[in-house]
Design an enzyme around this catalytic site. Structure first.
Site, PDB file in Angstrom:
ATOM      1  N   SER A 144       0.695  -0.940   0.011  1.00 32.99           N
ATOM      2  CA  SER A 144      -0.219   0.092  -0.166  1.00 32.99           C
ATOM      3  C   SER A 144       1.273   1.214   0.068  1.00 32.99           C
ATOM      4  CB  SER A 144      -0.890   0.079   1.385  1.00 32.99           C
ATOM      5  OG  SER A 144      -1.981   0.941   0.916  1.00 32.99           O
ATOM      6  N   ASP A 239      -9.389  -3.574  -5.964  1.00 33.67           N
ATOM      7  CA  ASP A 239      -8.686  -2.414  -4.916  1.00 33.67           C
ATOM      8  C   ASP A 239      -9.455  -1.293  -5.485  1.00 33.67           C
ATOM      9  OD1 ASP A 239      -7.767  -0.713  -3.474  1.00 33.67           O
ATOM     10  OD2 ASP A 239      -5.719  -2.102  -3.874  1.00 33.67           O
ATOM     11  N   HIS A 269      -7.964  -4.449  -1.060  1.00 32.13           N
ATOM     12  CA  HIS A 269      -6.665  -4.101  -0.643  1.00 32.13           C
ATOM     13  C   HIS A 269      -6.360  -4.854   0.964  1.00 32.13           C
ATOM     14  CE1 HIS A 269      -4.651  -0.511  -0.728  1.00 32.13           C
ATOM     15  NE2 HIS A 269      -3.842  -0.759   0.792  1.00 32.13           N
TER      16      HIS A 269
END
Length: 296
Positions: A144, A239, A269
């Protein structure tokens, strides 16, 4: 001027249901944990790092080293949530893993984290001999927000020539903070990263709108992507950040950079932490395999 108290309140409202807890079947507790702590100096203050060492290091030579940057939208300081991945990669890839506890926003906004990320990696590259790893065989990666930082490290390393990463692992990274989150496509019915959450992260980390197009904030917007480290890019089907990960893979390929891109179906995610278990394990194996090949 950023109202930090208001940001903290908003952070609690947005993030409390989304705090990632590593799935119990992904915690790698069967892998021995051999760690030590380091404080590494940077231009933006010293940074705490946890060093993971392989249980069976290669004989007669120092192991390679991988620098890991955790996620959390640039606002959550949760490097320990990467413990399972650090254990796994140290064991399966036979490398030292340096897990970086960088400073976060809003108290420490851009460019603090990206400065710390680069300086830590440069220090790791230069100080292998006294720490038991081979700094010439180095890779970087993150999850991320950490993937954003890893991409920025590679851009800066190419421009400075201080060191040459053999691989960058970008695990569902945000790569374009200048784009309006409302313009990004939602794939899942209840996506982990929503436009509102993305707005919050961007406002906290890069409050100056004009700065969000800086390549170290938005690596996708760099004017030149030639000569970058080979990349493993992992995206998740549901995501909000999926499209920019795929686009970055295409951009790097067009610039002549070797790229492996894998989009994992049926996941969102943070799946390499929260699950589902099987695709998470497959992604972690892909990371380890890519590191082994890069270090060979």
């Amino acid at each position: 001027m950023v109202n930090r108290h208001a940001l903290r309140v908003r952070a609690f409202q947005l993030l409390s249901p989304l705090i990632v807890r590593v799935h119990r079947d992904l915690r790698c507790t069967d892998i021995p944990r051999s760690t030590s702590r380091l404080r590494i100096p940077t231009r933006a203050g010293s940074v705490r790092c946890t060093v993971y060492r392989p249980s069976s290091p290669p004989e007669g030579t120092a192991p390679p080293v991988y620098v890991n940057f955790h996620g959390g939208g640039f606002v959550l300081r949760r490097h320990q949530t990467d413990d399972h991945i650090c254990r796994f990669l140290a064991d399966r890839a036979g490398c030292v893993v340096v897990n970086v506890d960088y400073d976060v926003a809003p108290a420490r906004p851009f460019p603090v984290a990206t400065t710390q990320a680069y300086d830590v990696t440069a220090w790791v590259a230069a100080h292998g001999a006294e720490n038991g790893w081979d700094g010439t065989r180095l890779a970087v990666g993150g999850h991320s927000a950490g993937g954003n930082l890893a991409a920025g490290v590679c851009l800066t390393a190419r421009d400075t020539g201080d060191f040459s990463p053999r691989l960058q692992i970008l695990d569902y990274p945000p790569l374009d903070l200048a784009a309006d989150p409302e313009s990004k496509r939602l794939y899942g019915p209840r996506s982990v990263i929503t436009p509102a959450l993305s707005h919050f992260f961007n406002d906290a980390y890069v409050p100056d709108l004009s700065t969000r197009s800086d390549p170290l904030a938005s690596p996708a917007l760099a004017s030149d992507h030639t000569g970058l480290a080979p990349a493993l890019i992992i995206t998740a089907e549901y995501d909000l950040l999926r499209d920019e990960g795929e686009a970055y893979a295409q951009t790097l390929r067009a610039a002549g950079v070797p790229v492996t891109h894998r989009d994992f179906a049926g996941v969102d995610h943070s799946f390499t932490h929260a699950g589902p278990v099987e695709p998470a394990k497959e992604a972690m194996e892909l990371m380890a395999e890519s590191l082994r090949k890069a270090f060979a």
